[in-house]
Design a protein around this motif. Sequence first.
Motif, PDB file in Angstrom:
ATOM      1  N   PRO A 106      27.338  46.960  47.867  1.00 63.38           N
ATOM      2  CA  PRO A 106      26.214  47.036  48.799  1.00 63.38           C
ATOM      3  C   PRO A 106      25.851  45.726  49.498  1.00 63.38           C
ATOM      4  O   PRO A 106      25.122  45.735  50.481  1.00 63.38           O
ATOM      5  N   ASP A 107      26.349  44.595  48.986  1.00 64.38           N
ATOM      6  CA  ASP A 107      26.033  43.305  49.617  1.00 64.38           C
ATOM      7  C   ASP A 107      27.246  42.389  49.486  1.00 64.38           C
ATOM      8  O   ASP A 107      28.341  42.844  49.175  1.00 64.38           O
ATOM      9  N   MET A 141      45.755  43.941  39.988  1.00 65.13           N
ATOM     10  CA  MET A 141      45.090  44.698  41.016  1.00 65.13           C
ATOM     11  C   MET A 141      44.504  45.985  40.448  1.00 65.13           C
ATOM     12  O   MET A 141      43.407  46.371  40.847  1.00 65.13           O
ATOM     13  N   GLN A 142      45.220  46.627  39.562  1.00 68.95           N
ATOM     14  CA  GLN A 142      44.745  47.890  39.008  1.00 68.95           C
ATOM     15  C   GLN A 142      43.391  47.729  38.312  1.00 68.95           C
ATOM     16  O   GLN A 142      42.537  48.590  38.424  1.00 68.95           O
ATOM     17  N   ALA A 143      43.209  46.632  37.591  1.00 66.08           N
ATOM     18  CA  ALA A 143      41.941  46.406  36.891  1.00 66.08           C
ATOM     19  C   ALA A 143      40.802  46.248  37.896  1.00 66.08           C
ATOM     20  O   ALA A 143      39.712  46.789  37.695  1.00 66.08           O
ATOM     21  N   PHE A 144      41.044  45.539  38.979  1.00 68.89           N
ATOM     22  CA  PHE A 144      40.011  45.344  39.987  1.00 68.89           C
ATOM     23  C   PHE A 144      39.620  46.680  40.598  1.00 68.89           C
ATOM     24  O   PHE A 144      38.430  47.010  40.701  1.00 68.89           O
ATOM     25  N   ILE A 145      40.601  47.457  40.990  1.00 67.63           N
ATOM     26  CA  ILE A 145      40.337  48.753  41.616  1.00 67.63           C
ATOM     27  C   ILE A 145      39.673  49.705  40.623  1.00 67.63           C
ATOM     28  O   ILE A 145      38.730  50.420  40.973  1.00 67.63           O
ATOM     29  N   ALA A 146      40.137  49.694  39.375  1.00 67.58           N
ATOM     30  CA  ALA A 146      39.571  50.583  38.356  1.00 67.58           C
ATOM     31  C   ALA A 146      38.101  50.278  38.082  1.00 67.58           C
ATOM     32  O   ALA A 146      37.336  51.186  37.737  1.00 67.58           O
ATOM     33  N   ASP A 147      37.692  49.032  38.272  1.00 67.54           N
ATOM     34  CA  ASP A 147      36.293  48.659  38.045  1.00 67.54           C
ATOM     35  C   ASP A 147      35.375  49.122  39.176  1.00 67.54           C
ATOM     36  O   ASP A 147      34.158  49.008  39.072  1.00 67.54           O
ATOM     37  N   GLY A 148      35.953  49.650  40.256  1.00 70.66           N
ATOM     38  CA  GLY A 148      35.157  50.236  41.335  1.00 70.66           C
ATOM     39  C   GLY A 148      34.512  49.215  42.254  1.00 70.66           C
ATOM     40  O   GLY A 148      34.949  48.062  42.335  1.00 70.66           O
ATOM     41  N   PRO A 149      33.460  49.632  42.945  1.00 68.32           N
ATOM     42  CA  PRO A 149      32.808  48.746  43.921  1.00 68.32           C
ATOM     43  C   PRO A 149      32.258  47.473  43.294  1.00 68.32           C
ATOM     44  O   PRO A 149      31.866  47.456  42.122  1.00 68.32           O
ATOM     45  N   LEU A 150      32.226  46.431  44.100  1.00 69.68           N
ATOM     46  CA  LEU A 150      31.638  45.166  43.656  1.00 69.68           C
ATOM     47  C   LEU A 150      30.171  45.374  43.310  1.00 69.68           C
ATOM     48  O   LEU A 150      29.484  46.180  43.945  1.00 69.68           O
ATOM     49  N   PRO A 151      29.686  44.631  42.332  1.00 73.69           N
ATOM     50  CA  PRO A 151      28.264  44.738  41.996  1.00 73.69           C
ATOM     51  C   PRO A 151      27.410  44.060  43.068  1.00 73.69           C
ATOM     52  O   PRO A 151      27.913  43.319  43.903  1.00 73.69           O
ATOM     53  N   ASP A 152      26.116  44.301  42.989  1.00 71.77           N
ATOM     54  CA  ASP A 152      25.217  43.661  43.941  1.00 71.77           C
ATOM     55  C   ASP A 152      24.707  42.341  43.368  1.00 71.77           C
ATOM     56  O   ASP A 152      25.104  41.917  42.288  1.00 71.77           O
ATOM     57  N   TRP A 153      23.821  41.706  44.083  1.00 77.51           N
ATOM     58  CA  TRP A 153      23.292  40.393  43.700  1.00 77.51           C
ATOM     59  C   TRP A 153      22.546  40.416  42.374  1.00 77.51           C
ATOM     60  O   TRP A 153      22.334  39.380  41.765  1.00 77.51           O
ATOM     61  N   GLU A 154      22.152  41.573  41.940  1.00 77.49           N
ATOM     62  CA  GLU A 154      21.373  41.684  40.711  1.00 77.49           C
ATOM     63  C   GLU A 154      22.243  41.713  39.455  1.00 77.49           C
ATOM     64  O   GLU A 154      21.730  41.707  38.344  1.00 77.49           O
ATOM     65  N   ALA A 155      23.557  41.750  39.622  1.00 78.37           N
ATOM     66  CA  ALA A 155      24.470  41.843  38.477  1.00 78.37           C
ATOM     67  C   ALA A 155      24.460  40.556  37.657  1.00 78.37           C
ATOM     68  O   ALA A 155      24.079  39.487  38.147  1.00 78.37           O
ATOM     69  N   GLU A 156      24.889  40.682  36.432  1.00 76.17           N
ATOM     70  CA  GLU A 156      25.008  39.517  35.552  1.00 76.17           C
ATOM     71  C   GLU A 156      26.086  38.578  36.096  1.00 76.17           C
ATOM     72  O   GLU A 156      27.100  39.026  36.642  1.00 76.17           O
ATOM     73  N   GLU A 157      25.879  37.295  35.905  1.00 71.38           N
ATOM     74  CA  GLU A 157      26.831  36.285  36.382  1.00 71.38           C
ATOM     75  C   GLU A 157      28.223  36.528  35.809  1.00 71.38           C
ATOM     76  O   GLU A 157      29.223  36.372  36.511  1.00 71.38           O
ATOM     77  N   GLU A 158      28.294  36.943  34.549  1.00 72.46           N
ATOM     78  CA  GLU A 158      29.592  37.200  33.910  1.00 72.46           C
ATOM     79  C   GLU A 158      30.361  38.303  34.643  1.00 72.46           C
ATOM     80  O   GLU A 158      31.568  38.200  34.849  1.00 72.46           O
ATOM     81  N   GLN A 159      29.657  39.354  35.037  1.00 69.24           N
ATOM     82  CA  GLN A 159      30.309  40.461  35.735  1.00 69.24           C
ATOM     83  C   GLN A 159      30.835  40.001  37.099  1.00 69.24           C
ATOM     84  O   GLN A 159      31.955  40.325  37.479  1.00 69.24           O
ATOM     85  N   ILE A 160      30.037  39.247  37.814  1.00 70.42           N
ATOM     86  CA  ILE A 160      30.465  38.744  39.124  1.00 70.42           C
ATOM     87  C   ILE A 160      31.660  37.808  38.965  1.00 70.42           C
ATOM     88  O   ILE A 160      32.642  37.900  39.711  1.00 70.42           O
ATOM     89  N   ASP A 161      31.619  36.914  37.987  1.00 72.07           N
ATOM     90  CA  ASP A 161      32.735  35.995  37.744  1.00 72.07           C
ATOM     91  C   ASP A 161      34.012  36.746  37.379  1.00 72.07           C
ATOM     92  O   ASP A 161      35.096  36.395  37.836  1.00 72.07           O
ATOM     93  N   ARG A 162      33.873  37.792  36.554  1.00 72.95           N
ATOM     94  CA  ARG A 162      35.037  38.580  36.141  1.00 72.95           C
ATOM     95  C   ARG A 162      35.673  39.262  37.344  1.00 72.95           C
ATOM     96  O   ARG A 162      36.889  39.222  37.523  1.00 72.95           O
ATOM     97  N   ARG A 163      34.862  39.846  38.198  1.00 74.04           N
ATOM     98  CA  ARG A 163      35.386  40.520  39.392  1.00 74.04           C
ATOM     99  C   ARG A 163      36.042  39.518  40.338  1.00 74.04           C
ATOM    100  O   ARG A 163      37.079  39.782  40.928  1.00 74.04           O
ATOM    101  N   ASP A 164      35.431  38.336  40.470  1.00 76.37           N
ATOM    102  CA  ASP A 164      35.999  37.299  41.318  1.00 76.37           C
ATOM    103  C   ASP A 164      37.368  36.864  40.801  1.00 76.37           C
ATOM    104  O   ASP A 164      38.322  36.738  41.571  1.00 76.37           O
TER     105      ASP A 164
END
Length: 98
Positions: free
Chosen positions: A48-49, A1-24
């Motif tokens: 934002p989305d 959980m700490q890693a998720f929170i430390a990474d801050g807000p979720l990225p938007d639709w324009e983010a790289e697929e790798e970043q979205i997968d990592r957050r998921d």
Amino acid sequence: MQAFIADGPLPDWEAEEEQIDRRDKQLRAIPAPVTAEEAKALAACFGPDDCYGVAWTLLHLVETGPNPVPTARPAADANEWHQRLWIRAVNGGLVPET
């Protein structure tokens, strides 16, 4: 959980697929139910989305906490996800609509 929170807000639709997968993956590794403190910290991570559906997973995890987040009506310009959490808490009878 700490890693998720430390990474801050979720990225938007324009983010790289790798970043979205990592957050998921980070999010799905968090066991439910969460504590009230964890739910509040997680609620600060909405972006934002819907981040290709990841925001819905986050919303459902926040809702596993023992108390509604937020506990008061968000400002009119608040993040749409905070608005959505509020509406769901009101509709669920967890908080009075004020």
